[in-house]
Design a protein around this motif. Structure first.
Motif, PDB file in Angstrom:
ATOM      1  N   ALA A   1       0.863  -1.188   0.000  1.00 42.74           N
ATOM      2  CA  ALA A   1       0.000   0.000   0.000  1.00 42.74           C
ATOM      3  C   ALA A   1       0.895   1.232   0.000  1.00 42.74           C
ATOM      4  CB  ALA A   1      -0.918   0.003   1.221  1.00 42.74           C
ATOM      5  N   GLY A   2       0.344   2.342  -0.459  1.00 43.67           N
ATOM      6  CA  GLY A   2       1.125   3.568  -0.506  1.00 43.67           C
ATOM      7  C   GLY A   2       1.840   3.736  -1.829  1.00 43.67           C
ATOM      8  N   GLU A   3       2.721   4.742  -1.878  1.00 41.33           N
ATOM      9  CA  GLU A   3       3.375   5.060  -3.149  1.00 41.33           C
ATOM     10  C   GLU A   3       4.722   5.731  -2.905  1.00 41.33           C
ATOM     11  OE1 GLU A   3       1.370   6.824  -6.979  1.00 41.33           O
ATOM     12  OE2 GLU A   3       2.139   8.503  -5.775  1.00 41.33           O
ATOM     13  N   VAL A   4       5.649   5.432  -3.797  1.00 43.85           N
ATOM     14  CA  VAL A   4       6.933   6.126  -3.859  1.00 43.85           C
ATOM     15  C   VAL A   4       6.984   6.831  -5.206  1.00 43.85           C
ATOM     16  CG1 VAL A   4       9.443   5.880  -3.896  1.00 43.85           C
ATOM     17  CG2 VAL A   4       8.076   4.430  -2.383  1.00 43.85           C
ATOM     18  N   SER A   5       7.285   8.113  -5.194  1.00 46.08           N
ATOM     19  CA  SER A   5       7.357   8.871  -6.449  1.00 46.08           C
ATOM     20  C   SER A   5       8.702   9.564  -6.561  1.00 46.08           C
ATOM     21  CB  SER A   5       6.230   9.913  -6.511  1.00 46.08           C
ATOM     22  OG  SER A   5       6.356  10.850  -5.452  1.00 46.08           O
ATOM     23  N   VAL A   6       9.158   9.694  -7.802  1.00 49.53           N
ATOM     24  CA  VAL A   6      10.426  10.365  -8.108  1.00 49.53           C
ATOM     25  C   VAL A   6      10.101  11.519  -9.056  1.00 49.53           C
ATOM     26  CG1 VAL A   6      12.754  10.116  -9.028  1.00 49.53           C
ATOM     27  CG2 VAL A   6      11.657   8.183  -7.870  1.00 49.53           C
ATOM     28  N   GLY A   7      10.308  12.732  -8.575  1.00 51.18           N
ATOM     29  CA  GLY A   7       9.979  13.890  -9.409  1.00 51.18           C
ATOM     30  C   GLY A   7       8.514  13.955  -9.773  1.00 51.18           C
ATOM     31  N   GLY A   8       7.651  13.446  -8.906  1.00 57.85           N
ATOM     32  CA  GLY A   8       6.216  13.459  -9.143  1.00 57.85           C
ATOM     33  C   GLY A   8       5.687  12.276  -9.916  1.00 57.85           C
ATOM     34  N   THR A   9       6.567  11.405 -10.427  1.00 53.14           N
ATOM     35  CA  THR A   9       6.154  10.215 -11.181  1.00 53.14           C
ATOM     36  C   THR A   9       6.245   8.988 -10.286  1.00 53.14           C
ATOM     37  OG1 THR A   9       7.026  11.186 -13.214  1.00 53.14           O
ATOM     38  CG2 THR A   9       6.561   8.823 -13.230  1.00 53.14           C
ATOM     39  N   PRO A  10       5.190   8.179 -10.184  1.00 55.71           N
ATOM     40  CA  PRO A  10       5.262   6.967  -9.357  1.00 55.71           C
ATOM     41  C   PRO A  10       6.422   6.069  -9.779  1.00 55.71           C
ATOM     42  CG  PRO A  10       2.999   7.402  -9.995  1.00 55.71           C
ATOM     43  CD  PRO A  10       3.843   8.363 -10.773  1.00 55.71           C
ATOM     44  N   LEU A  11       7.150   5.557  -8.798  1.00 56.12           N
ATOM     45  CA  LEU A  11       8.288   4.677  -9.083  1.00 56.12           C
ATOM     46  C   LEU A  11       7.846   3.438  -9.853  1.00 56.12           C
ATOM     47  CD1 LEU A  11      11.296   4.030  -8.675  1.00 56.12           C
ATOM     48  CD2 LEU A  11      10.701   3.017  -6.469  1.00 56.12           C
ATOM     49  N   ALA A  12       6.619   2.944  -9.589  1.00 53.29           N
ATOM     50  CA  ALA A  12       6.116   1.752 -10.277  1.00 53.29           C
ATOM     51  C   ALA A  12       5.934   1.985 -11.767  1.00 53.29           C
ATOM     52  CB  ALA A  12       4.797   1.303  -9.666  1.00 53.29           C
ATOM     53  N   ASP A  13       5.800   3.267 -12.200  1.00 51.35           N
ATOM     54  CA  ASP A  13       5.612   3.571 -13.622  1.00 51.35           C
ATOM     55  C   ASP A  13       6.918   3.794 -14.359  1.00 51.35           C
ATOM     56  OD1 ASP A  13       2.899   3.421 -13.165  1.00 51.35           O
ATOM     57  OD2 ASP A  13       2.639   5.593 -12.934  1.00 51.35           O
TER      58      ASP A  13
END
Length: 531
Positions: A381-393
């Motif tokens: 659950a939750g999210e990690v983002s890099v520069g506003g983009t989800p890490l999963a993407d």
């Protein structure tokens, strides 16, 4: 345990081709069995009537020869299929373990040794003998019963009623042997794991005088006992299946014999039914006999398919080309087999160029946070983002090009220290390698030869090699995020200060997991993680 896992059929083209060949050869075998039985019955009937048999004996001999040739071809096809399937799965497991898009923990080395060694060897019995016999057990009895029903309906009814008894007893045997097989496989894994652990710590064990003969003997004896128990059960179950088949054929023989004596059934038809009746039970009996030979292969197949059946990164977006903020929001992760969360971070933002120290109790999720940032683990659950983009993407391979990583236990490769510092940077010059080594406090000769093991360098020296490797990656490849797990553990104050100064001067975003107060004091900000 299913006799044929559908995942294996979907994954392996060789298995699908093998099954097609098995069905084709099985159908041809059924036709030959019926044809030979009819010819023999015709010969016996004609000789009793005093008629000539002409060329029928030659036809019977030729049919037996053709049946032997088909059996030989079936065996060759099966053995080659087993070899190909083993090669394909071994290659697929290795590729899967090296696949950068793989999500989840790698399996233990002992389990891998058991799977890729004895587990794969069991494929000879499973793919090479059991699966072809399974095809014969479906095709031959069906064809034989249909022909017998056309000739003598009562005999067909007896076979249809008694044949499922073999299946029922096979199921009961399977239920009884399942635990035995699982215990034997667990003993095999335990033996492989114990032997691997002994080899890994052999030097330490010798220094402290800890002899391992007794432990290896106990584990080996446990495996031997479980194997002998499984074999005893296999012999007993084979006896039961043979007894049921013999009694069933005897019932058909008694029924046919009485009706021949009373004149209700012709001799030719009676001989035809008597010759075909055992053939209806034989393939099923062989499946039961080979079941024990296949159980280890089926168990290994399920384990391998479970190993290959996991999540993969599907992201395709390009990561930021330069430093970008990293945000972790409501992150939760629980590893399999645990009830408590392995990672729980509510709100964390790391600014570009920041030196962040992550602290907390052991097992609180600090290293897990680095694994999530590297893409080795996926959040529940939750999210990690890099520069506003989800890490999963993001494309995980491209993302890792932006990351330099120092694990808690750095790995060395056979070669010189310079080779180890330049790992992943084959074009690095001697000056660049020397500069990174100097900044990491690695005051050893770069031409010094080290082995793959961990005995050539101390723990602190190995960590300095890994820090130099990360610094070189940041300088040459433009990696703007440096992740470090206890990089200063085992270092004296002078070398620790050198490493911390080099990290601060790198200009990269630094996230360091640490328990050292000196490292914590050098950070711009400290975050406590407690799952």
């Amino acid at each position: 345990m299913r006799p044929l896992d559908p995942r294996l059929v979907r994954r392996s083209a060789t298995v699908r081709t093998h099954l097609v060949w098995s069905v084709a050869l099985g159908a041809l075998t059924a036709v030959l069995i019926i044809g030979v039985s009819w010819c023999i019955a015709e010969v016996v009937s004609r000789r009793f009537d005093g008629r000539e048999v002409l060329l029928l004996p030659l036809v019977i001999v030729a049919a037996f020869g053709l049946r032997a040739a088909i059996a030989w071809a079936h065996g060759v096809v099966s053995e080659r299929a087993a070899i190909r399937v083993k090669a394909e799965l071994r290659s697929e497991v290795v590729d899967d373990l090296l696949d950068p898009r793989r999500v989840g923990a790698r399996p233990e080395s002992g389990r891998l040794v058991a799977l890729l060694g004895p587990g794969m060897d069991a494929f000879d019995g499973y793919v090479g003998r059991f699966l072809p016999q399974l095809a014969l057990a479906v095709i031959v009895p069906t064809a034989v019963v249909a022909v017998i029903a056309w000739t003598d309906l009562l005999s067909a009814v007896i076979i249809v009623v008694t044949l499922p008894l073999i299946g029922v007893f096979m199921w009961l045997v399977g239920v009884l042997t399942r635990d035995r097989v699982e215990r034997r496989w667990a003993a095999m894994e335990r033996l492989a794991r114990h032997f691997t652990d002994v080899l890994d710590g052999l030097v330490v064990l010798k220094v402290f005088g800890r002899r391992q003969e007794r432990g290896l003997r106990e584990v080996g004896d446990r495996h031997r006992l479980e194997t002998m128990r499984a074999l005893r059960l296999a012999f007993l179950s084979s006896l039961v299946l043979e007894l049921i088949a013999t009694i069933s054929v005897a019932l058909v023989a008694v029924s046919v014999g009485l009706r021949v004596v009373e004149g209700h059934l012709e001799l030719r038809d009676a001989m035809f039914v008597l010759l075909l009746a055992p053939e209806a039970y034989l393939p099923v009996r062989r499946v039961g006999t080979m079941f024990h030979d296949s159980t280890e292969g089926a168990t290994a197949t399920a384990e391998l398919l479970d190993l290959l059946d996991h999540e993969r990164h599907e992201g395709t977006l390009a990561p930021p080309a330069g430093p970008a903020p990293i945000a972790v929001r409501a992150a939760r992760l629980t590893h399999p087999g645990r009830t408590a969360a392995s990672l729980a971070v509510d709100d964390l933002t790391v600014e570009p160029g920041e030196f962040l120290a992550v602290v907390g109790r052991s097992g609180g999720g600090k290293s897990t946070l680095l694994d999530v940032l590297l893409g080795f683990e996926r959040l529940d659950a939750g999210e990690v983002s890099v520069g506003g983009t989800p890490l999963a993407d993001l494309d995980v391979t491209a993302w890792r090009e932006s990351v330099a990583w120092v694990p808690q236990t750095p790995h060395l490769v056979a070669g010189t220290l310079a080779d180890n510092v330049a790992l992943g940077q084959p074009g690095a010059s001697r000056e660049e390698i020397a500069s990174a080594a100097l900044d990491a406090g690695l005051d050893l000769g770069l031409d010094r030869v080290v082995r793959e093991g961990t005995t050539d360098l101390s723990a602190g020296e190995r960590r300095r090699v890994a820090v130099a490797r990360a610094l070189l990656r940041a300088r040459r490849s433009g990696a703007w995020l440096v992740l470090l797990d206890e990089p200063t553990a085992g270092l004296d104050a002078r070398h620790e200060a050198t490493v911390l100064a080099a990290l601060r001067d790198s200009g990269a975003t630094v996230i360091v997991v640490t328990h050292r107060p000196e490292t914590v004091a050098a950070a711009d900000r400290v975050v406590e993680v407690a799952a």
